[in-house]
Design a protein around this motif. Structure first.
Motif, short mmCIF file in Angstrom:
data_model
loop_
_atom_site.label_atom_id
_atom_site.label_comp_id
_atom_site.label_asym_id
_atom_site.label_seq_id
_atom_site.Cartn_x
_atom_site.Cartn_y
_atom_site.Cartn_z
N ILE A 1 6.76 1.31 2.72
CA ILE A 1 6.91 1.33 1.26
C ILE A 1 6.76 -0.06 0.67
CG2 ILE A 1 8.57 1.75 -0.60
CD1 ILE A 1 9.65 4.09 1.03
N MET A 2 7.40 -1.05 1.30
CA MET A 2 7.30 -2.42 0.81
C MET A 2 5.87 -2.94 0.90
SD MET A 2 10.22 -3.14 -0.33
CE MET A 2 9.96 -4.90 -0.61
N GLY A 3 5.18 -2.58 1.99
CA GLY A 3 3.79 -3.01 2.13
C GLY A 3 2.89 -2.41 1.08
N LYS A 15 3.83 -1.33 -1.90
CA LYS A 15 4.18 -1.92 -3.19
C LYS A 15 3.57 -3.32 -3.35
CE LYS A 15 8.43 0.50 -4.44
NZ LYS A 15 7.91 0.87 -5.79
N LEU A 16 3.57 -4.09 -2.27
CA LEU A 16 2.96 -5.42 -2.35
C LEU A 16 1.45 -5.34 -2.56
CD1 LEU A 16 4.92 -7.32 0.46
CD2 LEU A 16 5.07 -7.71 -2.00
N LEU A 17 0.81 -4.38 -1.92
CA LEU A 17 -0.64 -4.23 -2.08
C LEU A 17 -1.00 -3.79 -3.49
CD1 LEU A 17 -1.62 -2.53 1.31
CD2 LEU A 17 -2.09 -4.89 0.60
N LEU A 18 -0.16 -2.95 -4.09
CA LEU A 18 -0.45 -2.43 -5.42
C LEU A 18 0.10 -3.31 -6.54
CD1 LEU A 18 0.23 1.38 -4.80
CD2 LEU A 18 -1.95 0.14 -4.69
N SER A 19 0.83 -4.35 -6.21
CA SER A 19 1.44 -5.19 -7.23
C SER A 19 0.40 -6.13 -7.85
CB SER A 19 2.58 -6.01 -6.63
OG SER A 19 3.11 -6.90 -7.60
N PHE A 31 10.41 1.88 9.81
CA PHE A 31 8.98 2.08 9.54
C PHE A 31 8.74 2.52 8.10
CE2 PHE A 31 5.31 4.91 9.30
CZ PHE A 31 4.30 4.08 9.78
N THR A 32 9.58 3.42 7.61
CA THR A 32 9.42 3.90 6.24
C THR A 32 9.64 2.78 5.23
OG1 THR A 32 10.19 6.09 6.92
CG2 THR A 32 10.22 5.60 4.56
N LEU A 33 10.69 1.97 5.44
CA LEU A 33 10.97 0.87 4.53
C LEU A 33 9.84 -0.16 4.52
CD1 LEU A 33 12.88 -0.61 2.61
CD2 LEU A 33 13.97 -1.65 4.62
#
Length: 216
Positions: A40-42, A44-48, A35-37
């Motif tokens: 975090i990936m989600g 990062k993708l939203l803020l990229s 869940f944490t991984l």
């Protein structure tokens, strides 16, 4: 108060229940990590600020995100299989107790000690003594020896019931015309409560199970 008591859960009173709690913690570590991984990936993708309108092949990353989940599943499956084998283990030198479900009470036999069948009925609320638990106390408790491997055999005389003691890690289906067995090894003296965990009719919630562990 213990950790499990703060969660309104029963403390483990048998080796099997201790193993179940260990497996629960083992699985929670894996789930929290996943869940944490993913979180975090989600984020990062939203803020990229980078975006791609076409699809490119990425063999390396596809291999990685296929192999890593496979290892995680193995990490989860091996303790689970071990626990399943521990649950099915039977001891040749154990005492045998027979539990029969009825609508809606339990009857017990202890053939190895020459004790014939006796019934265990729930005590009505108006008949409870001070300090007793409502809907959980019975007139005849099942005595179980402490620190000795015992086997409980469950069956039913009418419909499907389930003989369940959560603190001992026991949940055994009582099926008409069939004998199911399970080993129990209490390591804590005291009185343990359970209830039928199968919806067996109108008075399903009024057939509690009470065992008392004591030294021989």
């Amino acid at each position: 108060m213990s950790y499990w008591g703060q969660l309104n859960l029963m403390d483990p009173s048998s080796p099997i229940q201790i193993e179940m709690i260990f497996f629960h913690d083992h699985a929670m570590i894996l789930l929290i990590g996943i869940f944490t991984l993913v979180a975090i990936m989600g984020i990062k993708l939203l803020l990229s600020n980078f975006s791609c309108r076409s699809v490119y092949e990425a063999q390396t990353i596809e291999i990685i995100w296929t192999i890593i989940p496979a290892f995680l599943l193995i990490w989860l499956a091996l303790p689970s299989l071990r626990l399943l084998y521990l649950l099915d283990e039977q001891f040749d030198n154990s005492l045998i107790f027979k539990s029969t479900g009825h609508q809606w009470y339990w009857s017990y036999e202890i053939p190895s000690l020459g004790i014939n069948s006796f019934d265990s009925y729930m005590i009505k609320t108006e008949d409870l003594s001070e300090g007793s638990f409502r809907l959980l106390e019975v007139d005849n408790r099942l005595p179980i020896p402490l620190n000795i491997n015992s086997s409980i055999i469950a069956t039913s005389s009418d419909v499907i019931h389930a003989w369940t003691i959560p603190s001992l890690g026991v949940k055994l289906d009582a099926v008409p015309g069939r004998l199911n067995s399970m080993s129990i090894s209490p390591i804590v003296s005291g009185i343990f409560y359970g209830q039928c965990s199968e919806i067996c009719g109108a008075n399903h919630s009024f057939m509690p199970i009470v065992i008392e562990t004591m030294s021989l």
